[in-house]
Design an enzyme around this catalytic site. Structure first.
Site, PDB file in Angstrom:
ATOM      1  N   TYR A 167       0.789  -1.386  -0.098  1.00 51.27           N
ATOM      2  CA  TYR A 167      -0.065  -0.130   0.212  1.00 51.27           C
ATOM      3  C   TYR A 167       0.804   1.214  -0.075  1.00 51.27           C
ATOM      4  O   TYR A 167       0.212   2.274   0.125  1.00 51.27           O
ATOM      5  CB  TYR A 167      -0.894   0.122   1.150  1.00 51.27           C
ATOM      6  CG  TYR A 167      -2.278  -0.739   0.947  1.00 51.27           C
ATOM      7  CD1 TYR A 167      -2.311  -1.999   0.556  1.00 51.27           C
ATOM      8  CD2 TYR A 167      -3.323  -0.247   1.759  1.00 51.27           C
ATOM      9  CE1 TYR A 167      -3.568  -2.858   0.520  1.00 51.27           C
ATOM     10  CE2 TYR A 167      -4.674  -0.960   1.658  1.00 51.27           C
ATOM     11  CZ  TYR A 167      -4.729  -2.263   1.047  1.00 51.27           C
ATOM     12  OH  TYR A 167      -5.666  -2.706   1.018  1.00 51.27           O
ATOM     13  N   ASP A 212      -5.225  -7.208   4.849  1.00 54.85           N
ATOM     14  CA  ASP A 212      -6.587  -6.397   4.359  1.00 54.85           C
ATOM     15  C   ASP A 212      -7.496  -7.830   3.935  1.00 54.85           C
ATOM     16  O   ASP A 212      -8.477  -7.886   4.202  1.00 54.85           O
ATOM     17  CB  ASP A 212      -6.261  -5.671   3.322  1.00 54.85           C
ATOM     18  CG  ASP A 212      -7.735  -5.168   2.495  1.00 54.85           C
ATOM     19  OD1 ASP A 212      -8.462  -4.444   3.543  1.00 54.85           O
ATOM     20  OD2 ASP A 212      -7.727  -5.255   1.354  1.00 54.85           O
ATOM     21  N   ASP A 239      -2.036 -18.043   0.852  1.00 54.93           N
ATOM     22  CA  ASP A 239      -2.879 -18.749   0.301  1.00 54.93           C
ATOM     23  C   ASP A 239      -3.642 -19.981   1.101  1.00 54.93           C
ATOM     24  O   ASP A 239      -4.667 -20.073   1.550  1.00 54.93           O
ATOM     25  CB  ASP A 239      -2.757 -19.083  -1.246  1.00 54.93           C
ATOM     26  CG  ASP A 239      -1.399 -19.808  -1.247  1.00 54.93           C
ATOM     27  OD1 ASP A 239      -0.576 -19.866  -0.160  1.00 54.93           O
ATOM     28  OD2 ASP A 239      -0.977 -20.567  -2.436  1.00 54.93           O
ATOM     29  N   LYS A 277       4.445 -15.409   1.613  1.00 53.43           N
ATOM     30  CA  LYS A 277       4.366 -15.613   0.364  1.00 53.43           C
ATOM     31  C   LYS A 277       5.691 -15.692  -0.492  1.00 53.43           C
ATOM     32  O   LYS A 277       5.975 -15.210  -1.546  1.00 53.43           O
ATOM     33  CB  LYS A 277       3.365 -14.850  -0.784  1.00 53.43           C
ATOM     34  CG  LYS A 277       3.155 -15.484  -1.836  1.00 53.43           C
ATOM     35  CD  LYS A 277       2.086 -16.692  -1.692  1.00 53.43           C
ATOM     36  CE  LYS A 277       1.991 -17.219  -3.183  1.00 53.43           C
ATOM     37  NZ  LYS A 277       1.190 -18.723  -3.110  1.00 53.43           N
ATOM     38  N   ASP A 282     -10.925  -9.562   6.026  1.00 55.27           N
ATOM     39  CA  ASP A 282     -12.315  -9.798   5.381  1.00 55.27           C
ATOM     40  C   ASP A 282     -12.690 -11.115   5.558  1.00 55.27           C
ATOM     41  O   ASP A 282     -13.951 -11.412   5.849  1.00 55.27           O
ATOM     42  CB  ASP A 282     -12.187  -9.366   3.962  1.00 55.27           C
ATOM     43  CG  ASP A 282     -12.831  -7.664   3.836  1.00 55.27           C
ATOM     44  OD1 ASP A 282     -12.794  -7.221   4.729  1.00 55.27           O
ATOM     45  OD2 ASP A 282     -13.587  -7.753   2.816  1.00 55.27           O
TER      46      ASP A 282
END
Ligand code: IPM
Ligand code: MG
Length: 354
Positions: free
Chosen positions: A137, A245, A221, A188, A249
């Site tokens: 970001y 983020d 993932d 990752k 959710d």
């Protein structure tokens, strides 16, 4: 008597509905706790943008510096590009006020059904410590040859040793204070061989300072899948800005409703005000109908009081929320009922008074 000066940015859509509900509850908590809250409403957001061509005043971020904390509703309106609304308000505030921790509890409360089958409150109780100032970001990059077939865009992620180290240390400290003392790091590094390998190295280094915390890294993932299939194995999660983020959710969705989860944008050094907000957005589809669930905003307000040093007030608001949700008599539509935002806020204030 301590008085805290709070900047209120209700923002857009249901932000304008849930923040007044939150303020109603916070005022009672302040009365009971023997402190005062001095709220200053700032009219910023997409309506302001449509009138003035900017999301907030030119000196807006500087003005926020004069407050003890910021209480934010939601930002976003179909008439304004999300790239403008978020990029000009929430993200600069997080970055320029050094709110490098985004703290998001994700808990299935008794009285709420998870969309995951056969899962109860004991299975879903996690908290995400999301890096909130850099990473994916950071905003660096640009577009070239706009509109032509040769058009290109670059979006650079910036990961600094200092940035990773401070978020990891904060996360380990959070884990240390929870009974299970587990920390999952979202990585990752199998695909992102620069940034995420640095992330792994730095987090593993910080882990050595916390031998009492069980630390495990997961590719993001696999971690997404684990949140759905084995949520009971997760406690504290530390993640980069974008990964956090997405994970939060999922976390609030499996906790039964996006209308419940709160978040704090925190500057742990307290050199600038921190900002507290529900995780949900402005929900234009239900805005204006007075049916949004104010629990996330109320809980975010409780986190704000905790940050300001009013732990007891935080605890009593949370107990009141748990009581109202647990009794299952007052439920907004997201929880399967017909109650309004105002009904829910009133239920929480009367639970506080009980
Ligand atoms: C959040 C939101 C924001 C984010 C958007 C509005 C930029 O999704 O707070 O989770 O991605 O951080
Ligand atoms: Mg989000």
């Amino acid at each position: 008597m301590n008085t805290y000066r709070i900047a209120v940015i209700a923002g857009d859509g249901i932000g304008k509905e849930v923040i007044p509900a939150g303020i109603q509850v916070l005022k009672i908590a302040a009365e009971q706790g023997g402190f005062a809250l001095d709220f200053t409403e700032l009219p910023w957001g997409c309506d302001y943008y449509l009138q003035h061509g900017r999301m907030l005043d030119a000196d807006g971020v500087d003005r926020l510096l004069t407050f003890d904390a910021v209480y934010l509703g939601a930002i976003g309106d179909p008439r304004v590009s999300d790239a403008v609304s978020a990029r000009e308000l929430i993200l600069p505030v997080r970055q320029r006020l050094f709110q490098y921790v985004n703290l998001r509890p994700m808990r299935l409360m008794a009285g709420i059904r998870s969309p995951l089958a056969n899962r109860g409150p004991a299975d879903i109780d996690m908290i995400c410590v999301r890096e909130n100032s850099e990473g994916e970001y950071c905003g660096m990059g640009g577009r070239l040859h706009a509109g032509s077939p040769l058009e290109m865009a670059s979006q650079t992620g910036i990961f600094t040793r200092q940035g990773i180290e401070r978020i990891a240390r904060y996360a380990f400290k959070v884990a240390q204070q929870r009974p299970r003392r587990l920390l999952a790091s979202a990585t990752k590094s199998n695909a992102l061989q620069h940034a995420m390998v640095l992330w792994d190295e730095v987090v593993a280094g910080v882990a050595k300072e916390f031998p009492d915390v069980t630390y495990q890294k997961y590719h993001v993932d696999a971690l997404c899948a684990r949140m759905v299939t084995h949520p009971q194995t997760l406690d504290v999660i530390v993640a980069s800005n974008l990964f956090g983020d997405i994970l939060t959710d999922i976390g609030s969705a499996i906790s039964g409703s996006l209308g419940v989860g709160p978040g704090g944008n925190i500057n742990p050094e307290r050199t600038t005000p921190s900002m507290f907000e529900p995780i949900h957005g402005s929900a234009p589809d239900i805005a204006g109908r007075g049916i949004a669930n104010p629990i996330a905003a109320i809980w975010a307000g409780a986190m704000m009081l905790d940050h300001l040093g009013e732990r007891a007030a935080h605890d009593s608001i949370l107990a009141a929320i748990e009581r109202v949700i647990g009794e299952e008599t007052v439920k907004t539509p997201d929880l399967g009922g017909k109650a309004t935002t105002a009904d829910m806020a009133t239920a929480v204030t009367s639970a506080l008074r009980r």
